[in-house]
Design an enzyme around this catalytic site. Structure first.
Site, PDB file in Angstrom:
ATOM      1  N   HIS A  24     -87.168  25.707 -31.775  1.00  0.00           N
ATOM      2  CA  HIS A  24     -87.136  24.309 -32.262  1.00  0.00           C
ATOM      3  C   HIS A  24     -87.562  24.220 -33.733  1.00  0.00           C
ATOM      4  CE1 HIS A  24     -87.034  23.205 -27.950  1.00  0.00           C
ATOM      5  NE2 HIS A  24     -87.949  24.162 -27.832  1.00  0.00           N
TER       6      HIS A  24
ATOM      7  N   SER B  45     -79.761  24.718 -62.280  1.00  0.00           N
ATOM      8  CA  SER B  45     -79.351  23.317 -62.308  1.00  0.00           C
ATOM      9  C   SER B  45     -79.115  22.913 -63.756  1.00  0.00           C
ATOM     10  CB  SER B  45     -80.458  22.456 -61.699  1.00  0.00           C
ATOM     11  OG  SER B  45     -80.360  21.132 -62.180  1.00  0.00           O
TER      12      SER B  45
ATOM     13  N   LYS C 235     -85.057  24.962 -61.279  1.00  0.00           N
ATOM     14  CA  LYS C 235     -84.294  25.273 -60.070  1.00  0.00           C
ATOM     15  C   LYS C 235     -83.657  26.654 -60.062  1.00  0.00           C
ATOM     16  CE  LYS C 235     -83.034  21.425 -57.753  1.00  0.00           C
ATOM     17  NZ  LYS C 235     -82.652  21.294 -56.415  1.00  0.00           N
TER      18      LYS C 235
ATOM     19  N   GLU D 164     -75.165  28.749 -49.431  1.00  0.00           N
ATOM     20  CA  GLU D 164     -74.626  27.414 -49.135  1.00  0.00           C
ATOM     21  C   GLU D 164     -73.105  27.438 -49.029  1.00  0.00           C
ATOM     22  OE1 GLU D 164     -76.222  24.596 -52.006  1.00  0.00           O
ATOM     23  OE2 GLU D 164     -78.194  25.495 -51.769  1.00  0.00           O
TER      24      GLU D 164
END
Ligand code: ARG
Length: 459
Positions: free
Chosen positions: A156, A277, A283, A290
């Site tokens: 979970h 970024s 970043k 992704e």
């Protein structure tokens, strides 16, 4: 507009119709397979006395010339031809004259395209399998180096019990092994040759289908000519196996994205595999992971698409089946591209082992072991569960982990606890005592790693 079937027609095809119908823009991808199939067909026609030896030699030489010239870029495949089959035949006739017109004897584009697609898929299965093997080798290396790297195992997405990085990565090793075996199954099942099925009902020429099957590396000819030209099961199976490979890579990507976040800090993706970024200087984004996760959608789409295309097609060949190509080619490019990049990313990734171990400690992943300690001292499990639950609550109140409680605090909740509780709930004990088959204990992991090594040597 070069077409193979002008005879029966008195009018030119409408330009829009021609473009809508043509497949050359994408089926040019299998010019090598088309030529390989034609050479086998011609060899068989000569063996059967349907073509002379000289005709066979001329045609074969012509086909080899086309292959060479397309490969070298000297001959361009253009939209002047309806499909790759017309392109090759027209070029052959240009080169060798009348003998070229005999190439298509005893053959239809229906069995021809069925053959080309099978040859193409078979080649790509082999390539994909090679890429999966490279990924497994990268995972094996991580496993070998991390038998004692403790980390939290989750259920979970809540910290559950401690495992090791070797064990966690070992789960993915299993998945990608299954993926390889699925590809091998498909390859075996699809490995029958449709050539000689003709348009749908075979031919009256005395073709030797066993011979062409053998020349092209098939286990034998297909058994029913109507099925031969209308079967795309192997495309569906391939895309299903591909969807599963993507699903596995996507789940792993999701974990890597989490692990790479500031909240986890379990891994550091190599600079070469991350991007920045344009506005936020701090970043370092896990774009590759992704994109792999994102591209899973287009492979699922290909599977849904071909299943839907095939579902209403009466026997035998129908043009609907031309739709199998673009989506299959796209899925193949996607899966192969993702596998290569994903392997590069995981094999250059740094693991922050201290953070992993600290996270396992801080999340009460040893609570089950504390309960097991009580059980070993005669406390019924359900009571032990309650006692440790109260201990955890105390820890949460104080902002500490179980191993930071004093023995007095333990004894306040249950007098059964003694000094050896600390040893019983250490990360080392929690992991290393788990020695059943499939568990993270180092001895069993060593065995798994040795089995993996043997598997990689033999497969
Ligand atoms: N381009 C066609 C395909 O991909 C080749 C077969 C054409 N056959 C035909 N009877 N029109 O399926």
């Amino acid at each position: 507009m070069a077409q193979l079937w002008g005879g029966r027609f008195t009018k030119e095809t409408d330009k829009l119709v021609y473009n809508f119908n043509a497949s050359i823009s994408f089926d040019q991808k299998f010019y090598e397979q088309d030529i390989r199939g034609s050479k086998a067909h011609v060899a068989m026609l000569a063996k059967q006395g349907i073509l002379t030896e000289t005709e066979k030699e001329d045609i074969t030489k012509g086909l080899d010339g086309i292959l060479e010239d397309v490969r070298s870029g000297k001959l361009e495949i253009t939209s002047a031809y309806e499909d790759i089959h017309s392109f090759v035949e027209a070029n052959l006739i240009d080169r060798i004259g009348d003998a070229g017109k005999k190439l298509h004897t005893g053959r239809s584009r229906n069995d021809q395209v069925a053959l080309d697609m099978k040859l193409y898929v078979r080649d790509e299965i082999d390539e994909t399998d090679g890429l999966l093997k490279k990924l497994l080798e990268a995972l094996q290396k991580i496993m070998e180096e991390n038998i004692h790297t403790y980390m939290p195992g989750f259920t979970h997405l809540q910290k559950a019990q401690p495992v090791t990085l070797a064990h966690h990565v070992g789960a993915y090793f299993e998945m990608f092994v299954r993926d390889r075996s699925r590809l091998a199954d498909i390859r075996k099942r699809m490995n029958t040759c449709p050539l000689g099925a003709g348009a749908l009902a075979g031919t009256t020429y005395p073709l030797d289908r066993e011979y062409t099957a053998q020349l092209l590396g098939f286990d034998g000819p297909t058994r029913n000519s109507m099925d031969s030209v209308s079967d795309r099961d192997y495309v569906i199976e391939l895309l299903s196996a591909f969807a599963t490979i993507m699903m596995h890579m996507s789940r792993f990507s999701e974990e890597i994205i989490l692990w790479n976040s500031n909240e986890y800090r379990f891994v550091e993706i190599d600079d070469a595999y991350s991007t920045g970024s344009s506005i936020m200087p701090q970043k370092k984004n896990p774009d590759i992971a992704e994109l792999v996760r994102g591209k899973t959608g287009r492979v699922y789409g290909a599977l849904t698409s071909i299943l839907t295309t095939m579902k209403g097609i009466p026997l035998a060949y129908n043009k609907d089946m031309q739709e199998d190509k673009e989506l299959t080619f796209d899925a193949i490019d996607t899966v192969k591209g993702c596998l290569a990049l994903f392997t590069g990313m995981v094999s250059t990734m740094q693991f922050h082992k201290k953070n992993m171990e600290a996270s396992a400690k801080n999340g009460f992943t040893n609570a089950t072991d504390a309960a097991d300690y009580l059980v070993n001292h005669g406390v019924p499990f359900r009571d032990a569960h309650g006692i440790v639950g109260r201990l955890v609550l105390t820890c949460i109140d104080k902002g500490i982990s179980l191993d930071e409680l004093s023995l007095e605090e333990y004894k306040e909740i249950s007098p059964v606890f003694e000094e050896d509780i600390y040893d019983a709930i250490s990360m080392q004990t929690c992991v290393e005592k788990r020695m059943t088959i499939g568990a993270p204990g180092p001895e069993v992991m060593e065995q798994v790693i040795a089995q993996n090594r043997r598997y990689l040597e033999e497969n």
